[in-house]
Enzyme design. Structure first.
Site, mmCIF file in Angstrom:
data_model
loop_
_atom_site.group_PDB
_atom_site.id
_atom_site.type_symbol
_atom_site.label_atom_id
_atom_site.label_comp_id
_atom_site.label_asym_id
_atom_site.label_seq_id
_atom_site.Cartn_x
_atom_site.Cartn_y
_atom_site.Cartn_z
ATOM 1 N N CYS A 174 36.877 15.843 -15.042
ATOM 2 C CA CYS A 174 37.735 15.732 -16.235
ATOM 3 C C CYS A 174 36.910 15.324 -17.449
ATOM 4 O O CYS A 174 37.140 15.801 -18.572
ATOM 5 C CB CYS A 174 38.841 14.703 -16.006
ATOM 6 S SG CYS A 174 39.999 15.088 -14.682
ATOM 7 N N CYS B 121 38.165 10.628 -12.824
ATOM 8 C CA CYS B 121 37.823 12.024 -12.506
ATOM 9 C C CYS B 121 36.609 12.474 -13.320
ATOM 10 O O CYS B 121 36.720 12.716 -14.531
ATOM 11 C CB CYS B 121 39.042 12.918 -12.791
ATOM 12 S SG CYS B 121 38.708 14.686 -12.681
#
Length: 318
Positions: free
Chosen positions: A79, A76
Site C-alpha cells: 500500500c 501494508c
C-alpha cells in the site's frame, strides 16, 4: 474495463439520473460567488474517507466526478508503494478524478461492503455504482491506462467529466511527503520501483547497501522490489492450484506465499511458510525459513502479525 460488473449502491439514485445531476451540480457550482464553492474555489482531490463521510464524499460526489477508492492500511507495505502513485496521478489528472483513501482497519464495514479480498485494492464509484479496478501494487503505466478507461467510461456512459482545476487549486494540501533521499542511487532505486522496473530497483538498492550496509530504507526497498519481481507475470490461479495440489513442494508454497503477501493476506502468507518449515527438512526447510524471514522484513518487525509468526516459527524449529 467494463461497466457490466458494476454493483448498485442503494444510497444513491439510479444511474439514469446521473447525467442530469452532474449538469445541475456543475451549473450550481459555477453560479456561486468565488470563494464560496464557485468555479475558482479550491477542490480537494485527495481525501481521507470513513464510514461517516462515505455517502457525502464518495456517493454524492460520484454524480459529478469519478471517485477512485484506495483501500489501504498502515501495516501494508505494498500500500505504501501504491498510494503515492495514485495521489500523484490524481493531482496530475487535475479534477477529472477524485481519490478517496479508506483505512480498512478503521472502516471494516466498508471493507466488507465492497467485498475486498486483500489490500491494496482499488475500486471506483461512478454515479453511485461501484466497480473493481485492480488489486495489489501495479506499474504506473498500467494504473494510468486503467484511469484513462475509467474517465472515458464515466463520460460516455454517464456524462460525468469532473471539474477540471488549474495547478495549485487542488484544495488544502495533504501532509507533504518526506524529503527525497540525498543519496542519488537511493533516489534512483525508488524511482525504478515506482516505475515498475524491478530489476533496476534491485540493482540500485543492492548498490546502496554495498556502500551502506546499515541503510534501513534501502534494505526495506530491496525486500519490496524482490517480492514484486517474483510475482510479476505470475498466473495467480495456477500458482495457488499448484500449492494446493503439492503441499510438500516448497517452491510452490514460496510462490503462493508471495502472492498472499502482495494481495494483503499477511497471516495466510506467514502461516503457509511456517507450515512449510514444519513439513520439510534440510535445504527445503531452510529455503522456507529464509523466505519467511524476508517477508517479515517487508511487513515490518513491529507488526503484531510478525511477532505472532516469529513465535510460531520458533515453536516449529525448536
Amino acid at each position: 474495463m467494463s461497466m457490466s460488473g458494476a454493483v448498485d449502491l442503494s444510497a444513491v439514485k439510479a444511474a439514469a439520473e446521473a447525467k442530469q445531476k452532474a449538469e445541475q451540480a456543475r451549473a450550481q457550482r459555477a453560479a456561486q460567488p468565488e470563494g464560496q464553492g464557485g468555479a475558482a474555489a479550491g477542490v480537494q482531490l485527495v481525501i481521507d474517507v470513513d464510514e461517516a463521510t462515505f455517502e457525502q464524499e464518495v456517493l454524492q460526489r460520484s454524480a459529478e466526478v469519478p471517485v477512485v477508492i484506495d483501500f489501504w492500511a498502515e501495516w501494508c507495505e505494498p500500500c505504501k508503494q501504491l498510494s503515492p502513485v495514485l495521489e500523484r496521478l490524481t493531482e496530475e489528472y487535475a479534477g477529472r478524478i477524485v481519490l478517496a483513501k479508506i483505512d480498512v482497519d478503521s472502516n471494516q464495514m466498508l471493507f466488507q461492503q465492497f467485498g475486498v479480498q486483500g489490500i491494496p485494492a482499488v475500486f471506483a464509484v461512478i454515479a453511485g455504482q461501484a466497480l473493481p479496478l485492480f488489486q495489489g501494487a501495479a506499474p504506473e503505466q498500467q494504473i494510468r491506462q486503467v484511469l484513462d478507461q475509467l474517465i472515458q467510461a464515466a463520460e460516455e456512459r454517464f456524462g460525468i467529466v469532473g471539474a477540471p482545476v488549474a495547478p495549485g487549486e487542488g484544495g488544502e494540501p495533504r501532509p507533504t511527503a518526506p524529503e527525497p533521499p540525498s543519496n542519488p542511487t537511493l533516489a534512483a532505486a525508488h524511482a525504478a520501483l515506482d516505475a515498475g522496473d524491478m530489476g533496476g530497483a534491485i540493482r540500485a538498492y543492492e548498490n546502496v547497501l554495498a556502500d551502506e550496509p546499515a541503510n534501513e530504507e534501502a534494505r526495506l526497498g530491496l525486500g519490496q522490489a524482490r517480492l514484486l519481481d517474483r510475482v510479476q507475470g505470475a498466473d495467480a490461479q495456477r500458482v495457488r492450484q499448484e500449492a494446493a495440489d503439492r503441499p510438500d513442494d516448497v517452491a510452490a508454497q514460496l510462490a503462493a506465499a508471495d502472492l498472499d503477501l502482495v494481495g494483503g493476506h499477511v497471516e495466510d502468507a506467514f502461516g503457509r511458510l511456517v507450515e512449510a518449515v514444519r513439513r520439510t527438512a534440510g535445504e527445503d526447510r531452510d529455503a522456507a525459513r529464509v523466505r519467511l524471514l524476508e517477508l517479515f522484513e517487508v511487513v515490518g518487525p513491529d507488526d503484531p502479525r510478525v511477532t505472532a509468526a516469529r513465535g510460531a516459527l520458533a515453536r516449529v524449529l525448536f
